[in-house]
Scaffold this active site. Structure first.
Site, short mmCIF file in Angstrom:
data_model
loop_
_atom_site.label_atom_id
_atom_site.label_comp_id
_atom_site.label_asym_id
_atom_site.label_seq_id
_atom_site.Cartn_x
_atom_site.Cartn_y
_atom_site.Cartn_z
N GLY A 75 0.81 -1.21 0.00
CA GLY A 75 0.00 0.00 0.00
C GLY A 75 0.84 1.25 0.00
N ALA A 100 -0.78 -0.86 -5.30
CA ALA A 100 -1.83 0.05 -5.72
C ALA A 100 -1.61 1.37 -5.02
CB ALA A 100 -3.20 -0.50 -5.34
N SER A 101 -1.84 2.44 -5.76
CA SER A 101 -1.78 3.75 -5.11
C SER A 101 -2.99 3.94 -4.21
CB SER A 101 -1.73 4.86 -6.16
OG SER A 101 -2.90 4.82 -6.96
N HIS A 135 -4.65 16.26 1.01
CA HIS A 135 -4.35 15.25 2.02
C HIS A 135 -3.94 15.92 3.33
CE1 HIS A 135 -4.21 12.43 -1.38
NE2 HIS A 135 -4.44 11.50 -0.48
N LYS A 139 1.32 13.50 5.27
CA LYS A 139 1.60 12.69 4.07
C LYS A 139 2.98 13.04 3.52
CE LYS A 139 -0.32 11.00 -0.23
NZ LYS A 139 0.09 9.64 0.11
N1 LIG Z 1 -2.56 2.35 -1.28
C1 LIG Z 1 -3.49 2.82 -0.46
O1 LIG Z 1 -4.71 2.53 -0.57
C2 LIG Z 1 -3.07 3.73 0.67
C3 LIG Z 1 -4.00 4.26 1.56
C4 LIG Z 1 -3.55 5.02 2.65
C5 LIG Z 1 -2.18 5.23 2.80
N2 LIG Z 1 -1.32 4.71 1.88
C6 LIG Z 1 0.14 4.84 2.03
O2 LIG Z 1 0.54 3.88 3.03
C7 LIG Z 1 1.70 4.35 3.70
C8 LIG Z 1 1.46 4.32 5.22
O3 LIG Z 1 0.39 5.18 5.54
P1 LIG Z 1 -0.07 5.39 7.07
O4 LIG Z 1 -1.12 6.44 7.00
O5 LIG Z 1 -0.33 4.10 7.74
O6 LIG Z 1 1.30 6.03 7.66
P2 LIG Z 1 1.78 6.03 9.18
O7 LIG Z 1 2.91 7.02 9.24
O8 LIG Z 1 0.63 6.22 10.12
O9 LIG Z 1 2.35 4.55 9.40
C9 LIG Z 1 3.57 4.09 8.85
C10 LIG Z 1 4.18 3.16 9.88
O10 LIG Z 1 5.29 2.49 9.31
C11 LIG Z 1 6.24 2.32 10.36
N3 LIG Z 1 7.55 2.02 9.79
C12 LIG Z 1 8.54 2.86 9.43
N4 LIG Z 1 9.57 2.16 8.90
C13 LIG Z 1 9.19 0.87 8.94
C14 LIG Z 1 9.81 -0.35 8.52
N5 LIG Z 1 11.04 -0.36 7.99
N6 LIG Z 1 9.14 -1.52 8.70
C15 LIG Z 1 7.90 -1.54 9.26
N7 LIG Z 1 7.26 -0.42 9.68
C16 LIG Z 1 7.91 0.76 9.50
C17 LIG Z 1 6.18 3.63 11.15
O11 LIG Z 1 6.71 3.45 12.46
C18 LIG Z 1 4.66 3.89 11.14
O12 LIG Z 1 4.02 3.33 12.28
C19 LIG Z 1 1.98 5.73 3.10
O13 LIG Z 1 2.94 5.58 2.05
C20 LIG Z 1 0.64 6.17 2.52
O14 LIG Z 1 0.78 7.07 1.44
C21 LIG Z 1 -1.73 3.97 0.83
#
Ligand SMILES: NC(=O)c1ccc[n+]([C@@H]2O[C@H](COP(=O)([O-])OP(=O)(O)OC[C@H]3O[C@@H](n4cnc5c(N)ncnc54)[C@H](O)[C@@H]3O)[C@@H](O)[C@H]2O)c1
Length: 250
Positions: A75, A100-101, A135, A139
């Site tokens: 994700g 997927a984005s 957003h 982000k």
């Molecule tokens: N594709 C989709 O549908 C979709 C939807 C929402 C968010 N996203 C993307 O997902 C990603 C995460 O979003 P979020 O809102 O959960 O962010 P977030 O910052 O709340 O969570 C990210 C987590 O990853 C952890 N992390 C950092 N390095 C790590 C590693 N090496 N291994 C495991 N964990 C690690 C961090 O500690 C944090 O808890 C972003 O890139 C966002 O753009 C994608």
């Protein structure tokens, strides 16, 4: 199904809840404070992994999943310059990767209709088109991966546009902007507190404006889509996008 969660932030926590509600078990949770537990051996306890971390960590996490032979639903956004490399590694390593984005059903419907709309609008070049995304401030990437997919759907279908250009707009004083060339598709990225994600495609002419908009009310749609993707991917090999899972052909 046994699921490994890579990333236990905003998305990881919602995915956990939805996965359990759908009868799955979370057998591994990796976040910043237990990275040492991300091993091939630990991953192999899972039928699939779901990865929502950061652009800096996603490539390594995908590598470990391929090495472990565990299908991974990715994700995380902000790494798409590396798609060709990741695809090669996945196919050579006999892995299973989906990315997927945006995993939400609604956004994937939006992607499809965006392409159809762009095909129609290609016949009316006196409309100029741009994309706007909003957003939350945390982000990390800009424009959003979703906005890039929307832009690609337009570039593939509107002959007058050849590439996209992002302008990041925050509360800070606006930085001077280069004037755009007519063939450049503008993506305006706004960062405002607490917004899960809004994307709008705007076709503007002297006589009227057409706005096509998707607003996410919360993150549950992304999380459900990611769990559905893990269910779909668990017995497969190969490199997929979410479009391989959703079939919107009409
Ligand atoms: N594709 C989709 O549908 C979709 C939807 C929402 C968010 N996203 C993307 O997902 C990603 C995460 O979003 P979020 O809102 O959960 O962010 P977030 O910052 O709340 O969570 C990210 C987590 O990853 C952890 N992390 C950092 N390095 C790590 C590693 N090496 N291994 C495991 N964990 C690690 C961090 O500690 C944090 O808890 C972003 O890139 C966002 O753009 C994608």
């Amino acid at each position: 199904m046994k699921i490994a969660l890579l990333g236990y932030g905003k998305m990881g926590k919602i995915i956990e809840k939805i996965a359990i509600d759908r009868g799955h078990e979370i057998v591994l949770k990796i976040d910043y404070d237990n990275l040492h537990e991300l091993t091939v051996e630990n991953l192999q306890k899972a039928d699939a992994a779901i990865e929502f971390t950061t652009p800096a960590s996603v490539l390594h996490n995908i590598d470990v999943c391929i090495a472990a032979g565990v299908p991974v639903v990715v994700g995380t956004t902000g790494w798409y310059d590396h798609i060709a490399d990741v695809k090669d590694k996945c196919l050579q390593g006999n892995g299973a990767v989906m990315y997927a984005s945006n995993y939400s059903v609604g956004v994937n419907v939006f992607f499809k209709v965006n392409q159809l709309l762009a095909k129609i609008m290609n016949n009316y070049p006196y409309y100029d088109v741009q994309v706007e995304e909003i957003h939350h401030m945390q982000k990390l990437d800009s424009p959003s991966g979703t906005a890039i997919t929307i832009a690609e759907g337009i570039l593939d279908n509107v002959a007058g546009k050849s590439n996209w250009t992002n302008v990041l707009i925050t509360d800070n004083p606006e930085t001077p902007q280069e004037p755009l060339k007519p063939e450049q598709l503008l993506i305006e990225s706004h960062r405002i507190d607490s917004v899960p994600g809004t994307h709008t495609v705007i076709y503007d002419s002297e006589v009227d404006t057409i706005e096509f908009k998707h607003t996410a009310h919360n993150r549950n749609g992304f999380a459900l889509g990611a769990v559905l993707a893990a269910e779909w991917l668990q017995h497969k090999k190969g490199f997929y996008t979410v479009h391989d899972m959703f079939n919107f052909d009409i």
